[in-house]
Design an enzyme around this catalytic site. Structure first.
Site, PDB file in Angstrom:
ATOM      1  CB  SER A   1     -37.635  18.719  -6.844  1.00  0.00           C
ATOM      2  OG  SER A   1     -36.407  18.019  -6.851  1.00  0.00           O
TER       3      SER A   1
ATOM      4  CE1 TYR B   1     -36.054  22.552 -10.540  1.00  0.00           C
ATOM      5  CE2 TYR B   1     -35.076  21.191  -8.824  1.00  0.00           C
ATOM      6  CZ  TYR B   1     -35.980  21.354  -9.861  1.00  0.00           C
ATOM      7  OH  TYR B   1     -36.806  20.324 -10.206  1.00  0.00           O
TER       8      TYR B   1
END
Length: 180
Positions: A88, A121
């Site tokens: 990401s 994350y």
């Protein structure tokens, strides 16, 4: 039209499950030309896995890392082969080093007191990229390449389901995102 698809169970929150999966896959004695590491949790509340590791780190990174290590010999025998690690852009908003520039392992699997879901994350996704780069460096000469990829501008999925604030943000962003 001649493809045969078979589903196999794998729980990345359990290193034992990853090991059992790898053993079961190897027992089939089939080549592995493409391995896509794409499972992830996002915005999850702090909890430990059965392996006593913070769940976001284990599911998003460590489970994939372990799986690739267990299947490395199959990938080498299947050359040409490819590992694709879905990461990401959010990896850019964190670091995993301490103030002296050394890797800080406590940041990877933080205590409940030190946990923030978004940082967990982001850190797991940074680990994905570092892992993919190192994997490519080590295995490309053996016919196994590794690439990390960002899937695009917040592809809409249910990854935000852990907290209503994330659900609201993803809902507002949905008109500007890609569909699966």
């Amino acid at each position: 039209h001649k493809a045969k698809v078979e589903a196999m169970t794998l729980d990345l929150a359990s290193l034992q499950s990853v090991q059992h999966f790898a053993e079961a896959f190897k027992s089939k004695n089939v080549p592995l030309h493409v391995l896509i590491c794409n499972a992830a949790v996002f915005g999850a509340p702090w909890c430990l896995t059965e392996d006593d590791l913070e769940s976001t780190f284990q599911v998003n990174h460590l489970g994939h890392f372990y799986l690739v290590q267990l299947l490395e010999d199959v990938l080498r025998r299947s050359s040409p082969a490819r590992v694709v690690v879905v990461s990401s852009e959010s990896h850019r908003f964190t670091d995993i080093k301490d103030s002296s520039g050394k890797l800080d392992f406590s940041l990877l699997s933080p205590s409940k007191k030190e946990y923030w879901a978004m940082l967990a994350y982001n850190r797991s996704k940074l680990c994905n990229i570092l892992f993919s780069n190192e994997l490519n460096r080590r295995l490309s000469s053996h016919g196994v390449t590794s690439n990390s990829v960002h899937p695009g501008n917040m592809i809409y999925s249910s990854i935000h389901r852990s907290w209503w604030v994330y659900t609201l943000l993803f809902t507002l962003a949905r008109p500007f995102t890609k569909s699966m």
